[in-house]
Write an enzyme that holds these catalytic residues in place. Structure first.
Site, PDB file in Angstrom:
ATOM      1  N   LYS A  85      -6.045  -9.117  -7.136  1.00 32.11           N
ATOM      2  CA  LYS A  85      -7.449  -9.250  -6.382  1.00 32.11           C
ATOM      3  C   LYS A  85      -8.429  -8.087  -6.920  1.00 32.11           C
ATOM      4  CE  LYS A  85      -7.241  -7.014  -2.033  1.00 32.11           C
ATOM      5  NZ  LYS A  85      -8.005  -6.975  -0.651  1.00 32.11           N
TER       6      LYS A  85
ATOM      7  N   LYS B 224       0.890  -1.233  -0.004  1.00 32.07           N
ATOM      8  CA  LYS B 224      -0.046   0.093  -0.126  1.00 32.07           C
ATOM      9  C   LYS B 224       0.844   1.205  -0.063  1.00 32.07           C
ATOM     10  CE  LYS B 224      -4.313  -1.537   1.035  1.00 32.07           C
ATOM     11  NZ  LYS B 224      -5.638  -1.583   1.848  1.00 32.07           N
TER      12      LYS B 224
ATOM     13  N   LYS C 197     -10.915  -2.132  -3.961  1.00 32.83           N
ATOM     14  CA  LYS C 197     -11.805  -0.989  -4.187  1.00 32.83           C
ATOM     15  C   LYS C 197     -10.869   0.184  -4.782  1.00 32.83           C
ATOM     16  CE  LYS C 197     -13.776  -1.358   0.351  1.00 32.83           C
ATOM     17  NZ  LYS C 197     -12.658  -2.066   1.424  1.00 32.83           N
TER      18      LYS C 197
HETATM   19  N1  AQP Z   1     -11.258  -9.695  -3.901  1.00 32.29           N
HETATM   20  C1  AQP Z   1     -11.674  -9.895  -2.680  1.00 32.29           C
HETATM   21  N2  AQP Z   1     -12.148 -11.346  -2.771  1.00 32.29           N
HETATM   22  C2  AQP Z   1     -12.475 -11.795  -1.610  1.00 32.29           C
HETATM   23  N3  AQP Z   1     -12.695 -11.075  -0.512  1.00 32.29           N
HETATM   24  C3  AQP Z   1     -12.187  -9.835  -0.469  1.00 32.29           C
HETATM   25  N4  AQP Z   1     -12.190  -8.878   0.639  1.00 32.29           N
HETATM   26  C4  AQP Z   1     -11.613  -7.667  -0.068  1.00 32.29           C
HETATM   27  N5  AQP Z   1     -11.329  -7.845  -1.384  1.00 32.29           N
HETATM   28  C5  AQP Z   1     -11.648  -9.131  -1.722  1.00 32.29           C
HETATM   29  C6  AQP Z   1     -12.522  -8.976   1.869  1.00 32.29           C
HETATM   30  O1  AQP Z   1     -13.432  -8.070   2.051  1.00 32.29           O
HETATM   31  C7  AQP Z   1     -13.298  -7.636   3.513  1.00 32.29           C
HETATM   32  C8  AQP Z   1     -13.204  -6.093   3.771  1.00 32.29           C
HETATM   33  O2  AQP Z   1     -12.081  -5.681   2.975  1.00 32.29           O
HETATM   34  P1  AQP Z   1     -11.231  -4.190   3.627  1.00 32.29           P
HETATM   35  O3  AQP Z   1     -12.473  -3.198   3.405  1.00 32.29           O
HETATM   36  O4  AQP Z   1     -10.452  -4.264   4.902  1.00 32.29           O
HETATM   37  O5  AQP Z   1     -10.255  -3.957   2.200  1.00 32.29           O
HETATM   38  P2  AQP Z   1      -9.223  -4.823   1.685  1.00 32.29           P
HETATM   39  O6  AQP Z   1      -9.015  -6.245   2.063  1.00 32.29           O
HETATM   40  O7  AQP Z   1      -8.056  -3.857   1.996  1.00 32.29           O
HETATM   41  O8  AQP Z   1      -9.755  -4.814   0.196  1.00 32.29           O
HETATM   42  P3  AQP Z   1     -10.295  -4.044  -0.789  1.00 32.29           P
HETATM   43  O9  AQP Z   1     -11.796  -4.082  -0.587  1.00 32.29           O
HETATM   44  O10 AQP Z   1     -10.302  -4.258  -2.294  1.00 32.29           O
HETATM   45  O11 AQP Z   1      -9.936  -2.553  -0.467  1.00 32.29           O
HETATM   46  P4  AQP Z   1      -8.370  -2.055  -1.231  1.00 32.29           P
HETATM   47  O12 AQP Z   1      -8.446  -1.690  -2.591  1.00 32.29           O
HETATM   48  O13 AQP Z   1      -8.204  -0.612  -0.244  1.00 32.29           O
HETATM   49  O14 AQP Z   1      -7.383  -2.963  -0.705  1.00 32.29           O
HETATM   50  C9  AQP Z   1     -11.985  -8.291   4.164  1.00 32.29           C
HETATM   51  O15 AQP Z   1     -12.631  -9.324   4.790  1.00 32.29           O
HETATM   52  C10 AQP Z   1     -11.261  -8.842   2.785  1.00 32.29           C
HETATM   53  O16 AQP Z   1     -10.734  -9.988   3.138  1.00 32.29           O
END
Ligand code: AQP
Length: 332
Positions: free
Chosen positions: A194, A111, A197
């Site tokens: 993956k 990140k 967001k």
């Molecule tokens: N691609 C994915 N497949 C399955 N599970 C996913 N999660 C996120 N992306 C996937 C799960 O969603 C929950 C919330 O995640 P978060 O809000 O902490 O964000 P993150 O894991 O950092 O991933 P994001 O949503 O894509 O955000 P960014 O872009 O900021 O990294 C968690 O349980 C996660 O495992």
């Protein structure tokens, strides 16, 4: 009763990965566990957020949880910043965790990117706040994706070090709850990354607020390879896009990739994509409609978050007192 803590960051662009990988699974946990589900707005500000967007996104994540079937009466749904114990315990953990431990966290490296000097201190200390989120309630289980396993290990290390530094047996050892492999949803543009967001391409993800037209268009445009669909998951090697799209189908249909391969093996992607788009619209449509209704009633959503925060504070208060006493804080 076994207790679960889990959270989603309100950083916008809530997507199918968050739904299939996290929120939908929570609905299945609510009968067997005492569940605390959190919109982790304090984690979100480790990277810059526009204040009005943060507020709107907090309501959107809460609406997604409720619309997906997480019952706000049975479970606690709240936003993190309303319970000050998270910040208080995170500070104590900042003083327990070692710099070396945090330096090894791969998510920080990803990140922060090349410009580490410019990353916030909060982004570096993020795993300490996550440990505080979990241990403030003495949660015993945390549903995690593969990418969060390292942070959960760190939570265990912090709990252990706290117990041994202060000669107490205060924190339980937290166990991960890992769901099936099909729940890791990959980008529609790159089967090796993956769905996320923060991906700059909106076409890489199916958004929880996308309408049926957008869902169908994004699936139609999703990256594929030139071969017919595999007839067995054994043929997924070197075909990450096929694995991803068939995995999404299996997950949405509550089926297995084996069954999806058996049904669509040998077909062209174009035919399969039409089936996948229809399924995605059919499964997501009702959740999205309820989300829209809830987002049109912010007073209700705010009420759920406020009520959840009050109940979370009640659980946290005696635990935080116990922790502060162990540390030796006068007046705890
Ligand atoms: N691609 C994915 N497949 C399955 N599970 C996913 N999660 C996120 N992306 C996937 C799960 O969603 C929950 C919330 O995640 P978060 O809000 O902490 O964000 P993150 O894991 O950092 O991933 P994001 O949503 O894509 O955000 P960014 O872009 O900021 O990294 C968690 O349980 C996660 O495992």
């Amino acid at each position: 009763m076994k207790r679960i803590f889990s959270g989603v960051q309100p950083t916008g662009n809530l997507h199918l990965g968050n739904y299939l990988g996290a929120i939908r699974n929570w609905v299945r946990l609510q009968d067997d566990y005492d569940c605390i589900f959190c919109v982790v707005d304090m984690h979100a500000i480790t990277v810059r957020q526009k204040p009005e967007e943060l507020t709107a996104n907090t309501r959107e994540v809460a609406a997604a949880m409720i619309a997906s079937g997480v019952d706000p009466k049975k479970n606690i749904i709240f936003n993190q910043s309303q319970v000050s114990g998270h910040a208080e315990l995170a500070w104590i953990f900042n003083c327990v965790a070692r710099l070396g431990w945090l330096s090894r966290m791969t998510q920080f490296k990803e990140k922060a990117g090349k410009d580490k000097e410019n990353a916030s201190v909060g982004l570096f200390a993020y795993p300490n706040l996550m440990a505080a989120d979990i241990l403030l309630y003495k949660a015993t289980h945390v549903p995690v994706g593969e990418d969060q396993k390292q942070h959960l290990e760190l939570t265990r290390d912090i709990a252990q070090k706290f117990n041994s530094d202060f000669g107490v047996d205060l924190f339980p050892m937290v166990e991960p709850l890992i769901f099936g492999a099909a729940t890791r949803v990959m980008s529609l543009k790159n089967g090796a990354a993956k769905m996320s967001k923060s991906d700059p391409s909106d076409n890489s993800r199916i958004g929880m607020t996308d309408d049926s037209g957008a869902i169908a268009r994004k699936i139609r445009k999703a990256k594929t390879d030139p071969h017919p669909l595999p007839a067995s998951p054994k043929e997924f090697d070197g075909r990450p896009e096929a694995a991803n799209l068939m995995g999404i189908y299996a997950s949405l249909a509550d089926s297995t990739v084996e069954d999806v391969c058996a049904r669509f093996g040998g077909e062209q992607f174009s035919t399969f994509k039409q089936h996948l788009a229809d399924l995605a619209v059919a499964k997501l449509g009702p959740v999205q409609e309820e989300m829209r209704r809830l987002m049109g009633d912010p007073a209700y959503v705010d009420g759920v978050l406020g009520d959840g925060a009050a109940r979370a504070r009640e659980i946290a208060r005696p635990i935080l007192k116990e922790i502060q006493e162990a540390v030796g804080f006068l007046g705890a």
